[in-house]
Motif scaffolding. Sequence first.
Motif, PDB file in Angstrom:
ATOM      1  N   THR A   1       7.245  16.334 -21.741  1.00 65.74           N
ATOM      2  CA  THR A   1       8.015  17.229 -21.551  1.00 65.74           C
ATOM      3  C   THR A   1       7.956  17.788 -20.044  1.00 65.74           C
ATOM      4  O   THR A   1       7.009  18.544 -19.739  1.00 65.74           O
ATOM      5  CB  THR A   1       7.720  18.508 -22.391  1.00 65.74           C
TER       6      THR A   1
ATOM      7  N   SER B   1       3.856  16.286 -34.859  1.00 63.86           N
ATOM      8  CA  SER B   1       5.467  16.701 -34.817  1.00 63.86           C
ATOM      9  C   SER B   1       6.305  15.533 -35.064  1.00 63.86           C
ATOM     10  O   SER B   1       7.676  15.790 -35.170  1.00 63.86           O
ATOM     11  CB  SER B   1       5.648  17.381 -33.298  1.00 63.86           C
TER      12      SER B   1
ATOM     13  N   TRP C   1       1.292  10.868 -31.823  1.00 59.74           N
ATOM     14  CA  TRP C   1       0.266  11.256 -30.926  1.00 59.74           C
ATOM     15  C   TRP C   1      -0.963  10.398 -30.954  1.00 59.74           C
ATOM     16  O   TRP C   1      -1.641  10.317 -29.756  1.00 59.74           O
ATOM     17  CB  TRP C   1       0.260  12.896 -31.240  1.00 59.74           C
TER      18      TRP C   1
ATOM     19  N   SER D   1       1.884  19.419 -18.391  1.00 58.23           N
ATOM     20  CA  SER D   1       2.236  19.323 -19.877  1.00 58.23           C
ATOM     21  C   SER D   1       1.103  18.953 -20.932  1.00 58.23           C
ATOM     22  O   SER D   1      -0.072  18.601 -20.523  1.00 58.23           O
ATOM     23  CB  SER D   1       3.382  18.404 -20.071  1.00 58.23           C
ATOM     24  N   GLY D   2       1.493  18.967 -22.194  1.00 51.48           N
ATOM     25  CA  GLY D   2       0.438  18.522 -23.339  1.00 51.48           C
ATOM     26  C   GLY D   2      -0.152  17.283 -23.151  1.00 51.48           C
ATOM     27  O   GLY D   2      -1.250  17.133 -23.227  1.00 51.48           O
ATOM     28  N   HIS D   3       0.583  16.245 -22.487  1.00 54.74           N
ATOM     29  CA  HIS D   3       0.131  14.838 -22.227  1.00 54.74           C
ATOM     30  C   HIS D   3      -1.015  15.043 -21.180  1.00 54.74           C
ATOM     31  O   HIS D   3      -1.908  14.177 -21.070  1.00 54.74           O
ATOM     32  CB  HIS D   3       1.068  13.884 -21.806  1.00 54.74           C
TER      33      HIS D   3
ATOM     34  N   TYR E   1      11.921   9.451 -23.979  1.00 58.42           N
ATOM     35  CA  TYR E   1      11.025  10.689 -23.597  1.00 58.42           C
ATOM     36  C   TYR E   1       9.352  10.252 -23.473  1.00 58.42           C
ATOM     37  O   TYR E   1       8.828   9.317 -23.873  1.00 58.42           O
ATOM     38  CB  TYR E   1      10.661  11.478 -25.273  1.00 58.42           C
TER      39      TYR E   1
ATOM     40  N   ASP F   1      -5.512  17.756 -31.164  1.00 57.77           N
ATOM     41  CA  ASP F   1      -4.217  18.245 -30.680  1.00 57.77           C
ATOM     42  C   ASP F   1      -3.770  19.339 -31.464  1.00 57.77           C
ATOM     43  O   ASP F   1      -3.177  18.997 -32.664  1.00 57.77           O
ATOM     44  CB  ASP F   1      -3.485  16.988 -30.423  1.00 57.77           C
TER      45      ASP F   1
ATOM     46  N   GLY G   1      -0.896  19.157 -35.873  1.00 55.80           N
ATOM     47  CA  GLY G   1       0.614  19.148 -36.127  1.00 55.80           C
ATOM     48  C   GLY G   1       1.285  18.136 -35.788  1.00 55.80           C
ATOM     49  O   GLY G   1       1.617  18.112 -34.539  1.00 55.80           O
TER      50      GLY G   1
ATOM     51  N   VAL H   1      -0.718  21.196 -30.237  1.00 58.11           N
ATOM     52  CA  VAL H   1       0.228  21.471 -29.452  1.00 58.11           C
ATOM     53  C   VAL H   1       1.444  21.877 -30.260  1.00 58.11           C
ATOM     54  O   VAL H   1       2.076  22.889 -29.856  1.00 58.11           O
ATOM     55  CB  VAL H   1       0.805  20.116 -28.425  1.00 58.11           C
TER      56      VAL H   1
ATOM     57  N   GLN I   1       5.167  25.405 -24.506  1.00 54.17           N
ATOM     58  CA  GLN I   1       6.346  25.279 -24.798  1.00 54.17           C
ATOM     59  C   GLN I   1       6.909  25.440 -26.214  1.00 54.17           C
ATOM     60  O   GLN I   1       7.804  25.050 -26.438  1.00 54.17           O
ATOM     61  CB  GLN I   1       7.161  24.259 -24.128  1.00 54.17           C
ATOM     62  N   LYS I   2       5.896  25.676 -27.212  1.00 53.18           N
ATOM     63  CA  LYS I   2       6.174  25.734 -28.505  1.00 53.18           C
ATOM     64  C   LYS I   2       6.116  26.894 -28.937  1.00 53.18           C
ATOM     65  O   LYS I   2       6.859  27.955 -28.673  1.00 53.18           O
ATOM     66  CB  LYS I   2       5.294  24.791 -29.385  1.00 53.18           C
TER      67      LYS I   2
HETATM   68  C1  LIG Z   1       1.602  17.433 -31.319  1.00 52.70           C
HETATM   69  C2  LIG Z   1       1.962  17.172 -29.804  1.00 52.70           C
HETATM   70  N1  LIG Z   1       1.113  16.671 -28.897  1.00 52.70           N
HETATM   71  C3  LIG Z   1       1.394  16.312 -27.762  1.00 52.70           C
HETATM   72  C4  LIG Z   1       2.659  16.710 -27.105  1.00 52.70           C
HETATM   73  C5  LIG Z   1       2.857  16.267 -25.883  1.00 52.70           C
HETATM   74  O1  LIG Z   1       3.294  17.237 -24.985  1.00 52.70           O
HETATM   75  P1  LIG Z   1       3.999  17.315 -23.744  1.00 52.70           P
HETATM   76  O2  LIG Z   1       5.683  16.598 -23.982  1.00 52.70           O
HETATM   77  O3  LIG Z   1       4.197  18.576 -23.009  1.00 52.70           O
HETATM   78  O4  LIG Z   1       3.390  16.379 -22.660  1.00 52.70           O
HETATM   79  C6  LIG Z   1       3.785  17.270 -28.046  1.00 52.70           C
HETATM   80  C7  LIG Z   1       5.093  17.285 -27.573  1.00 52.70           C
HETATM   81  O5  LIG Z   1       6.158  17.400 -28.094  1.00 52.70           O
HETATM   82  C8  LIG Z   1       3.409  17.511 -29.548  1.00 52.70           C
HETATM   83  O6  LIG Z   1       4.290  17.858 -30.302  1.00 52.70           O
END
Ligand SMILES: Cc1ncc(COP(=O)(O)O)c(C=O)c1O
Lengths: 414, 414
Positions: free
Chosen positions: B285, A180, A130, A103-105, B282, A205, A178, A207, A230-231
Amino acid sequence: MLRVLAVASVALGPQAAGWVRTMASHQLLVGPPEALRKPLSIPSRLLLGPGPANLAPRVRAAGGLQVIGHMHKEMHQIMDEIKQGIQYVFQTRNPLTLAISGSGHCALEAALFNLLEPGDSFLVGVNGIWGQRAADIGERIGARVHLMIKELGGHHTLQEVEEGLVQHKPVLLFLTQGESSSGVLQPLDGYGRLCHRYKCLLLVDSVASLGAVPIYMDQQGIDVLYSGSQKVLNAPPGTSLLSFSDKAKNKIYTRKTKPVSFYLDIKWLANFWGCDDKPRIYHHTTPITGLYTLRESLALIVEQGLEDSWRQHRETMAYLHGRLQELGLRLFVKDPALRLPTITTVAVPAGYDWRDITNYVMDHFDIEIAGGLGPSAGKVLRIGLMGCNATRENVDRVTGALREALQRCPRHKL
Amino acid sequence: MLRVLAVASVALGPQAAGWVRTMASHQLLVGPPEALRKPLSIPSRLLLGPGPANLAPRVRAAGGLQVIGHMHKEMHQIMDEIKQGIQYVFQTRNPLTLAISGSGHCALEAALFNLLEPGDSFLVGVNGIWGQRAADIGERIGARVHLMIKELGGHHTLQEVEEGLVQHKPVLLFLTQGESSSGVLQPLDGYGRLCHRYKCLLLVDSVASLGAVPIYMDQQGIDVLYSGSQKVLNAPPGTSLLSFSDKAKNKIYTRKTKPVSFYLDIKWLANFWGCDDKPRIYHHTTPITGLYTLRESLALIVEQGLEDSWRQHRETMAYLHGRLQELGLRLFVKDPALRLPTITTVAVPAGYDWRDITNYVMDHFDIEIAGGLGPSAGKVLRIGLMGCNATRENVDRVTGALREALQRCPRHKL
Ligand SMILES: Cc1ncc(COP(=O)(O)O)c(C=O)c1O
Ligand SMILES: Cc1ncc(COP(=O)(O)O)c(C=O)c1O
């Protein structure tokens, strides 16, 4: 069980001896769980939270295909197409561009594990969750982490970044395009050049913003850029996008220590993704169907065109903001130029419990919207309009649901 | 582009000012890749290599479902069912049981990152590639890695392990149940008790064996066990299975340093997977559709029953071995009791180039079989019969294809 064993040893003779001994001296003490005897049933939801967004139909279809091998030539072709798709959405010509099997992390860790060595100075812009996460990972690696903290809803100006660069002489700066958790869009013009003047690399980042907001990796001098599936891309979570400039690549290839992770070692991954001239060597088994879906999601944005996707998100955001203001709701990010189009943060209206509102919208409309995250928890509602979910029709649905929630949810006297 | 911009700034007014500036001062220099304009097309293949195996139809269907949120209660239910399914296939009651959002290597890293601290003594059984990989990761972490090396095709006896435990006083021993590069099945009875006598934890890789060969995590005293989704379980790659005994958990929860990875930090994951009593927070993801497919694959093995799955693999292996011997082929693992039923290694027949054989079978029959890997490269052919692929019909297909390949492929004079 004994019966089965007897039959097996007759049928198979001595070669099963080891197993038969093992089975004879143990028993199944953990029975089959009843819950797994029920069929899988997935409710139908409109996902207007901060992600995942709904899958586009074509992406969803790709997720249901049969697998082939991770080293088959057709898979290498798909990986090459994914690389080209990432280069397009990132606006980069970096050869070292690939997808991460996580995933993003995981992409963030891939970036930091490879770029940072213990003792390196790492400057982190924190204006939401983040930056906190990047700092956490930097500390685990043993980097000297320096935070530039902005209030929630704020962004990092060029001047503030320059002060940080002067003071901490970092090898790497982290910014979130972004944010989030707060709903802030960090401007990126000029940051790369500034970093390079101070011999610092820029890691961004994207994401929650990629595909919805302009980004030009090469022209903006971004050295490392990552994003999620997934976004805006409307693919399932589980893969992420990552690219390194030649400067960043050079730092990685001249490290003194191996990165702590084999799974995320860029030298291995670069070979596996065909980014060097050598024959590809097995490294790990890629998420085959995850790569199918990522490929399709990139194909969809190629079909639409990046600029049209940016326009779509900007217009849908403007329409949403108008409808929210009609409901008397207040946008959390004050400066209109800093509002992230994918994820809109709304101040929790006075007197309400945010949980009542999100629950109401979920229970009565099967629509997900979210509360805050990390530092914004309790302060905001978050409404996400990403990729195929970014339509006026969805804005009407979610604001209609919100209108009803505001009427029906308990309002405490102030 | 300029036209689009003009329209946008008329429609949106000043709030788009930042973007408009960014777009006006940059251009799309990287065009949309033509390759992504073609439809995705996946060939139909019988995957009888070392994995991934073909997806079971029910698993495949789950991969094509729409996503829901990773924090929705239905998703938590699916995660709970996955945990129970893992407890069943592992035969464990460990509360700290979960799926990792990554491939088998990622699960191995999750185990080592959390169990080992820099300076810890780590004993690794090497009889093929997987011990090499565990050792590589251990070294990256800064553990003191000690190898017990066996010739390819061999296994680690209790006596050899005891010598290693005495000599190196490790905190952790790594063994591979199913050495997919050599085709060896490592016996596991007695190893856990032996390790515990020397205050060492036992970590076992069952990626290539789980579901095909008996394993009893609790009764055999295995402290950490991991496996993959893409072998006997017939799910897509991208998730893996992991469980920790109370002893292992205790080592993790009393560490002095944080594990180097946030993505794989077991304390976070334990909470996220509902393994503690706290509300789930959380963390990252999860691969939503990957978890759907993992759930379905576990449901299938629950339906079949573990012992029946073991029997199926044992019988299919015996049938395959008979057919291979009829073709005059020699099994690489000499001791019949040490042959892994999922992946059979066959000595490359004299005079042939293994590549000619695997290519012939692929090109003429759309069947994947593989050459060796790591230390076994060039020495063996590998035939995999895993989960729904483990049928007599598939044995007939692959041995028929092999027969023809042996007739048609060039044979060099010896
Ligand atoms: C800006 C941003 N960076 C990183 C992430 C982390 O991604 P993931 O939840 O897929 O690990 C997210 C997830 O919502 C995000 O919105
Ligand atoms: C025994 C064994 N361990 C570990 C792995 C690594 O798993 P992955 O390729 O999913 O990372 C494999 C994969 O083939 C394997 O067979």
